[in-house]
Motif scaffolding. Structure first.
Motif, short mmCIF file in Angstrom:
data_model
loop_
_atom_site.label_atom_id
_atom_site.label_comp_id
_atom_site.label_asym_id
_atom_site.label_seq_id
_atom_site.Cartn_x
_atom_site.Cartn_y
_atom_site.Cartn_z
N TYR A 155 0.84 -1.20 0.00
CA TYR A 155 0.00 0.00 0.00
C TYR A 155 0.87 1.25 0.00
O TYR A 155 0.64 2.20 -0.76
N ASP A 156 1.90 1.26 0.86
CA ASP A 156 2.78 2.43 0.94
C ASP A 156 3.50 2.67 -0.39
O ASP A 156 3.66 3.83 -0.81
N LEU A 157 3.94 1.60 -1.05
CA LEU A 157 4.62 1.74 -2.34
C LEU A 157 3.70 2.36 -3.38
O LEU A 157 4.11 3.23 -4.16
N ILE A 158 2.45 1.91 -3.40
CA ILE A 158 1.50 2.42 -4.39
C ILE A 158 1.12 3.87 -4.07
O ILE A 158 1.03 4.71 -4.97
N MET A 159 0.93 4.18 -2.78
CA MET A 159 0.64 5.56 -2.41
C MET A 159 1.80 6.47 -2.76
O MET A 159 1.62 7.59 -3.25
N VAL A 204 -5.41 2.41 -14.06
CA VAL A 204 -4.79 1.36 -13.25
C VAL A 204 -5.69 0.14 -13.24
O VAL A 204 -6.89 0.22 -13.48
N SER A 205 -5.09 -1.00 -12.95
CA SER A 205 -5.84 -2.25 -12.87
C SER A 205 -5.07 -3.20 -11.98
O SER A 205 -3.91 -2.93 -11.60
N GLU A 206 -5.69 -4.32 -11.63
CA GLU A 206 -4.99 -5.33 -10.85
C GLU A 206 -3.73 -5.79 -11.57
O GLU A 206 -2.66 -5.94 -10.96
N ASN A 207 -3.84 -6.00 -12.88
CA ASN A 207 -2.68 -6.45 -13.66
C ASN A 207 -1.55 -5.43 -13.64
O ASN A 207 -0.38 -5.78 -13.48
N ILE A 208 -1.91 -4.16 -13.81
CA ILE A 208 -0.89 -3.11 -13.83
C ILE A 208 -0.17 -3.04 -12.49
O ILE A 208 1.07 -2.99 -12.43
N LEU A 209 -0.92 -3.06 -11.40
CA LEU A 209 -0.30 -2.98 -10.08
C LEU A 209 0.50 -4.23 -9.76
O LEU A 209 1.57 -4.16 -9.14
#
Length: 238
Positions: free
Chosen positions: A21-25, A39-44
């Motif tokens: 979560y911290d990395l994505i934020m 964004v999508s599940e695949n992208i993340l």
């Protein structure tokens, strides 16, 4: 995408979800995931080497917090960052923070507050994105710490969300100016007011800092010809 030499890394899940979560934020703040980017599940999953379950859960959380926006059942984007968002963020912080600091002053561990404030200080231009992000996170910890002293859980949640948006806004300023929008002297005056536990002075100092930051941020944005309807993005290097 992140690949280990000779094969894929083990996907993060379970106890690693907070780190993910911290990395994505952080990516949203630094515009590695840019405003309005799809964004999508695949992208993340590919971008951060996390499991689909972790990606799905984080997307749901960030959508609830309005850092992601669901356009349709199949399309989710990073929430836009506009001039209106900047103005609303400052307006809300001006309503909350002066009173929060005044309420917290009698309960705060002053030595701990000084340590948190020291982590925000810097001399000369901020060099590099890692240093910029570290300072923004330190500023968030400082303000969340104040909110935690008031001990209203819902208020703490709101402050955390406001501070994440503040990081998105201040990131733009730091990229353009290579400094934070406030100075060590501003913070020192605020800490002295908190130490004296003088509510009126605390409110005045907090409002003064926020007003100055708002003026500087807006001036920097206008110098780069941003419009109300545009996503505010890091300007290209000259």
């Amino acid at each position: 995408m992140n690949k280990a030499a000779g094969g894929k890394k083990k996907k993060q899940n379970g106890g690693d979800s907070i780190a993910a979560y911290d990395l994505i934020m952080d990516a949203i703040v630094t515009q590695k995931l840019a405003p309005s980017q799809k964004v999508s599940e695949n992208i993340l999953t590919e971008m951060f080497d996390i499991s689909r379950t972790t990606a799905r859960n984080i997307m749901e959380q960030l959508t609830a917090q309005q850092f992601l926006v669901s356009i349709s059942p199949r399309v989710t984007r990073v929430a836009p960052l506009t001039l209106l968002d900047v103005k609303q963020n400052f307006a809300m912080r001006k309503m909350l923070q002066p009173n929060l600091f005044a309420m917290a002053a009698a309960h705060v561990d002053y030595d701990e507050l000084v340590k948190l404030n020291d982590a925000i200080s810097h001399k000369g231009p901020i060099s590099g994105d890692d240093a910029a992000l570290a300072l923004l996170k330190a500023n968030k910890r400082f303000n969340v710490f104040i909110a935690q002293q008031v001990k209203y859980p819902l208020l703490i949640h709101w402050v955390k969300q406001l501070e994440d948006t503040t990081m998105r806004i201040y990131w733009l300023y730091v990229q353009m100016k290579r400094v934070m929008p406030f100075t060590w002297e501003h913070q020192r005056e605020l800490l002295e007011a908190v130490k004296s536990d003088h509510a009126t002075e605390i409110r005045e100092q907090t409002h003064k800092i926020l007003s100055l930051c708002e003026e500087r941020v807006l001036d920097a944005i206008f110098l780069h010809d941003q419009l109300y309807t545009q996503d505010l993005r890091v300007p290209p290097a000259p």
